[in-house]
Design a protein around this motif. Sequence first.
Motif, PDB file in Angstrom:
ATOM      1  N   ASP A  69       0.860  -1.177   0.000  1.00  0.00           N
ATOM      2  CA  ASP A  69       0.000   0.000   0.000  1.00  0.00           C
ATOM      3  C   ASP A  69       0.901   1.234   0.000  1.00  0.00           C
ATOM      4  N   ALA A  70       1.185   1.737  -1.188  1.00  0.00           N
ATOM      5  CA  ALA A  70       2.135   2.843  -1.330  1.00  0.00           C
ATOM      6  C   ALA A  70       1.709   4.072  -0.538  1.00  0.00           C
ATOM      7  N   GLY A  71       0.420   4.387  -0.553  1.00  0.00           N
ATOM      8  CA  GLY A  71      -0.055   5.561   0.183  1.00  0.00           C
ATOM      9  C   GLY A  71       0.175   5.442   1.675  1.00  0.00           C
ATOM     10  N   ARG A  72      -0.190   4.305   2.225  1.00  0.00           N
ATOM     11  CA  ARG A  72       0.016   4.088   3.666  1.00  0.00           C
ATOM     12  C   ARG A  72       1.498   3.947   3.987  1.00  0.00           C
ATOM     13  N   PHE A  73       2.254   3.309   3.093  1.00  0.00           N
ATOM     14  CA  PHE A  73       3.702   3.172   3.282  1.00  0.00           C
ATOM     15  C   PHE A  73       4.329   4.559   3.393  1.00  0.00           C
ATOM     16  N   CYS A  74       4.006   5.424   2.447  1.00  0.00           N
ATOM     17  CA  CYS A  74       4.526   6.798   2.487  1.00  0.00           C
ATOM     18  C   CYS A  74       4.060   7.523   3.741  1.00  0.00           C
ATOM     19  N   GLY A  75       2.792   7.348   4.091  1.00  0.00           N
ATOM     20  CA  GLY A  75       2.244   8.009   5.274  1.00  0.00           C
ATOM     21  C   GLY A  75       2.925   7.567   6.559  1.00  0.00           C
ATOM     22  N   ALA A 104       6.388   9.074   6.665  1.00  0.00           N
ATOM     23  CA  ALA A 104       6.306  10.492   7.020  1.00  0.00           C
ATOM     24  C   ALA A 104       5.997  10.661   8.509  1.00  0.00           C
ATOM     25  N   ALA A 105       5.077   9.862   9.029  1.00  0.00           N
ATOM     26  CA  ALA A 105       4.679   9.975  10.430  1.00  0.00           C
ATOM     27  C   ALA A 105       5.787   9.546  11.387  1.00  0.00           C
ATOM     28  N   ASN A 106       6.663   8.663  10.931  1.00  0.00           N
ATOM     29  CA  ASN A 106       7.715   8.122  11.799  1.00  0.00           C
ATOM     30  C   ASN A 106       9.110   8.509  11.332  1.00  0.00           C
ATOM     31  N   GLN A 107       9.197   9.541  10.524  1.00  0.00           N
ATOM     32  CA  GLN A 107      10.459   9.915   9.895  1.00  0.00           C
ATOM     33  C   GLN A 107      11.594  10.114  10.904  1.00  0.00           C
ATOM     34  N   ARG A 156       9.669  -3.393  10.590  1.00  0.00           N
ATOM     35  CA  ARG A 156       8.898  -4.564  10.132  1.00  0.00           C
ATOM     36  C   ARG A 156       7.449  -4.180   9.831  1.00  0.00           C
ATOM     37  N   GLU A 157       6.834  -3.390  10.711  1.00  0.00           N
ATOM     38  CA  GLU A 157       5.440  -2.986  10.506  1.00  0.00           C
ATOM     39  C   GLU A 157       5.295  -2.147   9.235  1.00  0.00           C
ATOM     40  N   ILE A 158       6.195  -1.214   9.041  1.00  0.00           N
ATOM     41  CA  ILE A 158       6.144  -0.406   7.825  1.00  0.00           C
ATOM     42  C   ILE A 158       6.421  -1.288   6.615  1.00  0.00           C
ATOM     43  N   GLY A 159       7.315  -2.248   6.776  1.00  0.00           N
ATOM     44  CA  GLY A 159       7.620  -3.181   5.693  1.00  0.00           C
ATOM     45  C   GLY A 159       6.412  -3.984   5.248  1.00  0.00           C
ATOM     46  N   ASP A 160       5.471  -4.238   6.158  1.00  0.00           N
ATOM     47  CA  ASP A 160       4.244  -4.951   5.786  1.00  0.00           C
ATOM     48  C   ASP A 160       3.422  -4.159   4.772  1.00  0.00           C
ATOM     49  N   LEU A 161       3.646  -2.848   4.697  1.00  0.00           N
ATOM     50  CA  LEU A 161       2.914  -1.993   3.767  1.00  0.00           C
ATOM     51  C   LEU A 161       3.688  -1.719   2.486  1.00  0.00           C
ATOM     52  N   ALA A 162       4.935  -2.164   2.434  1.00  0.00           N
ATOM     53  CA  ALA A 162       5.814  -1.808   1.316  1.00  0.00           C
ATOM     54  C   ALA A 162       5.252  -2.287  -0.021  1.00  0.00           C
ATOM     55  N   PRO A 163       5.209  -1.397  -0.995  1.00  0.00           N
ATOM     56  CA  PRO A 163       4.801  -1.793  -2.342  1.00  0.00           C
ATOM     57  C   PRO A 163       5.840  -2.737  -2.934  1.00  0.00           C
ATOM     58  N   LEU A 164       5.415  -3.563  -3.863  1.00  0.00           N
ATOM     59  CA  LEU A 164       6.322  -4.527  -4.478  1.00  0.00           C
ATOM     60  C   LEU A 164       7.576  -3.879  -5.038  1.00  0.00           C
ATOM     61  N   TRP A 178      13.336   6.043  -4.177  1.00  0.00           N
ATOM     62  CA  TRP A 178      11.930   5.697  -4.325  1.00  0.00           C
ATOM     63  C   TRP A 178      11.064   6.619  -3.469  1.00  0.00           C
ATOM     64  N   LEU A 179      11.494   6.885  -2.245  1.00  0.00           N
ATOM     65  CA  LEU A 179      10.731   7.767  -1.361  1.00  0.00           C
ATOM     66  C   LEU A 179      10.675   9.188  -1.912  1.00  0.00           C
ATOM     67  N   MET A 180      11.753   9.654  -2.495  1.00  0.00           N
ATOM     68  CA  MET A 180      11.752  10.999  -3.104  1.00  0.00           C
ATOM     69  C   MET A 180      10.796  11.036  -4.295  1.00  0.00           C
ATOM     70  N   GLU A 181      10.881  10.033  -5.159  1.00  0.00           N
ATOM     71  CA  GLU A 181      10.091  10.024  -6.384  1.00  0.00           C
ATOM     72  C   GLU A 181       8.614   9.742  -6.159  1.00  0.00           C
ATOM     73  N   ASN A 182       8.279   8.924  -5.176  1.00  0.00           N
ATOM     74  CA  ASN A 182       6.902   8.474  -5.007  1.00  0.00           C
ATOM     75  C   ASN A 182       6.184   9.061  -3.803  1.00  0.00           C
ATOM     76  N   CYS A 183       6.929   9.565  -2.842  1.00  0.00           N
ATOM     77  CA  CYS A 183       6.318  10.091  -1.622  1.00  0.00           C
ATOM     78  C   CYS A 183       6.688  11.543  -1.365  1.00  0.00           C
ATOM     79  N   ALA A 184       7.609  12.085  -2.161  1.00  0.00           N
ATOM     80  CA  ALA A 184       8.140  13.428  -1.938  1.00  0.00           C
ATOM     81  C   ALA A 184       8.713  13.552  -0.530  1.00  0.00           C
ATOM     82  N   LEU A 185       9.352  12.472  -0.064  1.00  0.00           N
ATOM     83  CA  LEU A 185       9.983  12.451   1.255  1.00  0.00           C
ATOM     84  C   LEU A 185      11.492  12.398   1.097  1.00  0.00           C
ATOM     85  N   ASP A 186      12.156  13.307   1.753  1.00  0.00           N
ATOM     86  CA  ASP A 186      13.615  13.334   1.739  1.00  0.00           C
ATOM     87  C   ASP A 186      14.098  12.814   3.078  1.00  0.00           C
ATOM     88  N   ILE A 187      14.624  11.598   3.078  1.00  0.00           N
ATOM     89  CA  ILE A 187      15.104  11.018   4.332  1.00  0.00           C
ATOM     90  C   ILE A 187      16.575  11.325   4.551  1.00  0.00           C
TER      91      ILE A 187
END
Length: 139
Positions: free
Chosen positions: A31-37, A40-43, A65-73, A120-129
Amino acid sequence: MIADVRMARLLPCLVLGASLLGCSDNDPGGDAGRFCGEIAANQSQLISPQLDTSADIEMFLELYREIGDLAPLAIEPEWEQLILNYETASTVVPGDPASTQSAVAMALQSEQAGARVQRWLMENCALDIGPVATLAPQS
């Protein structure tokens, strides 16, 4: 929180039947949306964790691990590689060269995965880690 959302996602499958909706507990798409969310929430916890005790380390690993459960393929194998890297690092015994060497080897093997996750996070979530430290330049 993630477990509650997962149960809520399963409920329609149980009520209407998985074959009708085409959903399952093993949704391979993530779930890319939830993965990104969640990232972002736990950055701050993902980038600059407070790892003072073994309990802190376990909570950090569980978050990954929990965030990994949401990771898109598209990013799931790389995320799993990062989890393995952190799990290996958590086994280091101070003063034990073998455990240190194992962690260093895993960190080197994980460099490409870390760089790919960052892109991937920059391109798909606009998140800069932030920059990913690597020994070899990653393209």
